[in-house]
Each structure stands twice: as structure tokens, then as C-alpha cells.
Design a protein around this motif. Structure first.
Motif, PDB file in Angstrom:
ATOM      1  N   GLY A  84       0.801  -1.222   0.000  1.00  0.00           N
ATOM      2  CA  GLY A  84       0.000   0.000   0.000  1.00  0.00           C
ATOM      3  C   GLY A  84       0.831   1.268   0.000  1.00  0.00           C
ATOM      4  O   GLY A  84       2.057   1.255   0.044  1.00  0.00           O
ATOM      5  N   TYR A  89       2.329  12.471   6.722  1.00  0.00           N
ATOM      6  CA  TYR A  89       1.149  13.025   7.366  1.00  0.00           C
ATOM      7  C   TYR A  89       1.472  14.297   8.149  1.00  0.00           C
ATOM      8  O   TYR A  89       0.624  15.148   8.329  1.00  0.00           O
ATOM      9  CB  TYR A  89       0.523  11.973   8.281  1.00  0.00           C
ATOM     10  CG  TYR A  89      -0.808  12.393   8.860  1.00  0.00           C
ATOM     11  CD1 TYR A  89      -1.899  12.622   8.035  1.00  0.00           C
ATOM     12  CD2 TYR A  89      -0.964  12.564  10.230  1.00  0.00           C
ATOM     13  CE1 TYR A  89      -3.115  13.009   8.556  1.00  0.00           C
ATOM     14  CE2 TYR A  89      -2.186  12.945  10.759  1.00  0.00           C
ATOM     15  CZ  TYR A  89      -3.261  13.166   9.924  1.00  0.00           C
ATOM     16  OH  TYR A  89      -4.460  13.553  10.446  1.00  0.00           O
ATOM     17  N   ASP A 117      -2.992   1.792  15.156  1.00  0.00           N
ATOM     18  CA  ASP A 117      -4.035   1.369  14.229  1.00  0.00           C
ATOM     19  C   ASP A 117      -4.972   2.533  13.934  1.00  0.00           C
ATOM     20  O   ASP A 117      -5.384   3.255  14.854  1.00  0.00           O
ATOM     21  CB  ASP A 117      -4.854   0.225  14.829  1.00  0.00           C
ATOM     22  CG  ASP A 117      -4.069  -1.065  14.920  1.00  0.00           C
ATOM     23  OD1 ASP A 117      -3.256  -1.334  14.014  1.00  0.00           O
ATOM     24  OD2 ASP A 117      -4.267  -1.813  15.899  1.00  0.00           O
ATOM     25  N   LEU A 118      -5.304   2.685  12.658  1.00  0.00           N
ATOM     26  CA  LEU A 118      -6.302   3.656  12.211  1.00  0.00           C
ATOM     27  C   LEU A 118      -7.322   2.916  11.357  1.00  0.00           C
ATOM     28  O   LEU A 118      -7.033   1.829  10.842  1.00  0.00           O
ATOM     29  CB  LEU A 118      -5.657   4.757  11.362  1.00  0.00           C
ATOM     30  CG  LEU A 118      -4.549   5.586  11.981  1.00  0.00           C
ATOM     31  CD1 LEU A 118      -3.959   6.523  10.942  1.00  0.00           C
ATOM     32  CD2 LEU A 118      -5.087   6.385  13.156  1.00  0.00           C
ATOM     33  N   ALA A 119      -8.481   3.511  11.170  1.00  0.00           N
ATOM     34  CA  ALA A 119      -9.484   2.893  10.309  1.00  0.00           C
ATOM     35  C   ALA A 119      -8.938   2.709   8.888  1.00  0.00           C
ATOM     36  O   ALA A 119      -9.264   1.737   8.214  1.00  0.00           O
ATOM     37  CB  ALA A 119     -10.748   3.747  10.285  1.00  0.00           C
ATOM     38  N   SER A 120      -8.063   3.622   8.469  1.00  0.00           N
ATOM     39  CA  SER A 120      -7.542   3.577   7.093  1.00  0.00           C
ATOM     40  C   SER A 120      -6.230   2.803   6.957  1.00  0.00           C
ATOM     41  O   SER A 120      -5.728   2.647   5.848  1.00  0.00           O
ATOM     42  CB  SER A 120      -7.325   5.006   6.588  1.00  0.00           C
ATOM     43  OG  SER A 120      -6.409   5.687   7.430  1.00  0.00           O
ATOM     44  N   GLY A 121      -5.634   2.356   8.055  1.00  0.00           N
ATOM     45  CA  GLY A 121      -4.360   1.638   7.996  1.00  0.00           C
ATOM     46  C   GLY A 121      -3.583   1.785   9.286  1.00  0.00           C
ATOM     47  O   GLY A 121      -4.113   1.555  10.372  1.00  0.00           O
ATOM     48  N   LYS A 122      -2.336   2.216   9.168  1.00  0.00           N
ATOM     49  CA  LYS A 122      -1.468   2.397  10.342  1.00  0.00           C
ATOM     50  C   LYS A 122      -0.881   3.802  10.329  1.00  0.00           C
ATOM     51  O   LYS A 122      -0.665   4.399   9.271  1.00  0.00           O
ATOM     52  CB  LYS A 122      -0.302   1.405  10.318  1.00  0.00           C
ATOM     53  CG  LYS A 122      -0.689  -0.055  10.299  1.00  0.00           C
ATOM     54  CD  LYS A 122      -1.134  -0.525  11.653  1.00  0.00           C
ATOM     55  CE  LYS A 122      -1.408  -2.032  11.603  1.00  0.00           C
ATOM     56  NZ  LYS A 122      -1.872  -2.528  12.859  1.00  0.00           N
ATOM     57  N   GLN A 123      -0.602   4.299  11.511  1.00  0.00           N
ATOM     58  CA  GLN A 123       0.136   5.557  11.658  1.00  0.00           C
ATOM     59  C   GLN A 123       1.468   5.229  12.308  1.00  0.00           C
ATOM     60  O   GLN A 123       1.518   4.663  13.388  1.00  0.00           O
ATOM     61  CB  GLN A 123      -0.645   6.548  12.517  1.00  0.00           C
ATOM     62  CG  GLN A 123       0.105   7.858  12.739  1.00  0.00           C
ATOM     63  CD  GLN A 123      -0.745   8.851  13.478  1.00  0.00           C
ATOM     64  OE1 GLN A 123      -1.657   9.428  12.922  1.00  0.00           O
ATOM     65  NE2 GLN A 123      -0.437   9.039  14.759  1.00  0.00           N
ATOM     66  N   LEU A 147       1.483   7.860   7.264  1.00  0.00           N
ATOM     67  CA  LEU A 147       0.313   7.009   7.158  1.00  0.00           C
ATOM     68  C   LEU A 147       0.641   5.859   6.226  1.00  0.00           C
ATOM     69  O   LEU A 147       1.145   6.070   5.118  1.00  0.00           O
ATOM     70  CB  LEU A 147      -0.890   7.784   6.612  1.00  0.00           C
ATOM     71  CG  LEU A 147      -1.442   8.890   7.496  1.00  0.00           C
ATOM     72  CD1 LEU A 147      -2.644   9.547   6.810  1.00  0.00           C
ATOM     73  CD2 LEU A 147      -1.834   8.362   8.863  1.00  0.00           C
ATOM     74  N   LEU A 149      -1.047   2.844   4.285  1.00  0.00           N
ATOM     75  CA  LEU A 149      -2.329   2.322   3.847  1.00  0.00           C
ATOM     76  C   LEU A 149      -2.192   0.881   3.404  1.00  0.00           C
ATOM     77  O   LEU A 149      -1.166   0.505   2.830  1.00  0.00           O
ATOM     78  CB  LEU A 149      -2.878   3.196   2.728  1.00  0.00           C
ATOM     79  CG  LEU A 149      -2.986   4.697   3.051  1.00  0.00           C
ATOM     80  CD1 LEU A 149      -3.526   5.459   1.863  1.00  0.00           C
ATOM     81  CD2 LEU A 149      -3.825   4.946   4.290  1.00  0.00           C
TER      82      LEU A 149
END
Length: 150
Positions: A84, A89, A117-123, A147, A149
Motif C-alpha cells: 500500500g 502526514y 491502528d487507524l481505520a484507514s491503515g497504520k500511523q 500514514l 495504507l
């Protein structure tokens, strides 16, 4: 160079100092080009003759020039080959404790600070300490945020 291919590998490296980049000499040409790119032509950066009589005995790099070298230097320490997109960011914290005199050398030590963990992937938060050869204080201390993804 440390290469990460999975998010789990990154999570397992939290708190780990990954290594240090090669030294990079800061030349006046680089400072002048940065001044042109940003429109910041303050004499302390670009007027070699006037800066000799200034507080640092010569020209110094812009603080933001030093910060802008973090991706270049950091890429010598780690590679993100996770699936991804990888998106810059932002930066959580930045300080410039010491000026970088033109002609001096800098290098970056990178630490994995956190993986969230984020809803869209990882930070991913990376800590960077850009040191100046022979100086007690670093040129820049920063936390960059990426970020990742899926």
C-alpha cells in the motif's frame, strides 16, 4: 539499512533505535538553492561576507533545510516495503537546538516511536535526531508521522 515488509514487523520495532545515516556535508550551494526555493534569503544564510561578522562566524543552514533532509537521511536507515501507499502526514514535534554552519556535516539517527491502528491503515511515528559532527547539541530533533495504507 533495516527493511520492513509487514505492519507486524514495524509494531515489533517500537522503541528500537534503527541506526544512523551517513554523514552529509552542508554546502553553501545547497543553502542557496533552499533559499531560492523558499524565498528566505536572510543574510545569515546567503551572504557569506556579512555572515563572517555575524554570531556564528559564517553562514548557517535554514532550520527547515535541516528538517527537509530527514527523509533523505532517514531513507539510509530504514525502508518501508509494506503493502500500500505511504503518505507523509506531518510532524509532531520539531526543535532546532543548534545551528548548522555551512561546511559542517550532519547525520540522522532514527527510532521507531509508535505504530497506531487507524481505520484507514497504520500511523507510524519516527523519531529523528540530526546531529552535527563535533557538536554537543543536535541540529534538529523531530517526530515525523507517516500514514501506511493497506
Amino acid at each position: 539499512m533495516r527493511t520492513f515488509t509487514t505492519f507486524d514487523e514495524l509494531a515489533g520495532a517500537v522503541g528500537e533505535e534503527l541506526g544512523t545515516s551517513d554523514w552529509l556535508t552542508i554546502e553553501q550551494d545547497r543553502v542557496d538553492l533552499f533559499a531560492d526555493a523558499t524565498g528566505d534569503h536572510q543574510w545569515i544564510h546567503v551572504d557569506v561576507d556579512r555572515a563572517k561578522a555575524g554570531p556564528f562566524g559564517g553562514t548557517i543552514a535554514h532550520g527547515y533545510l535541516t528538517l527537509s533532509l530527514v527523509p533523505f537521511l532517514g531513507n539510509q536507515v530504514l525502508a518501508l516495503e509494506t503493502p500500500g501507499a505511504k503518505l507523509n502526514y506531518g510532524v509532531n514535534k520539531v526543535r532546532f537546538p543548534a545551528p548548522v554552519r555551512v561546511g559542517s556535516r550532519v547525520r540522522d539517527t532514527v527510532t521507531v516511536k509508535e505504530v497506531t491502528d487507524l481505520a484507514s491503515g497504520k500511523q507510524l511515528v519516527l523519531g529523528h535526531v540530526v546531529e552535527i559532527e563535533g557538536e554537543d547539541k543536535p541540529a534538529c530533533v523531530a517526530e515525523t508521522v507517516v500514514l501506511l495504507l493497506p
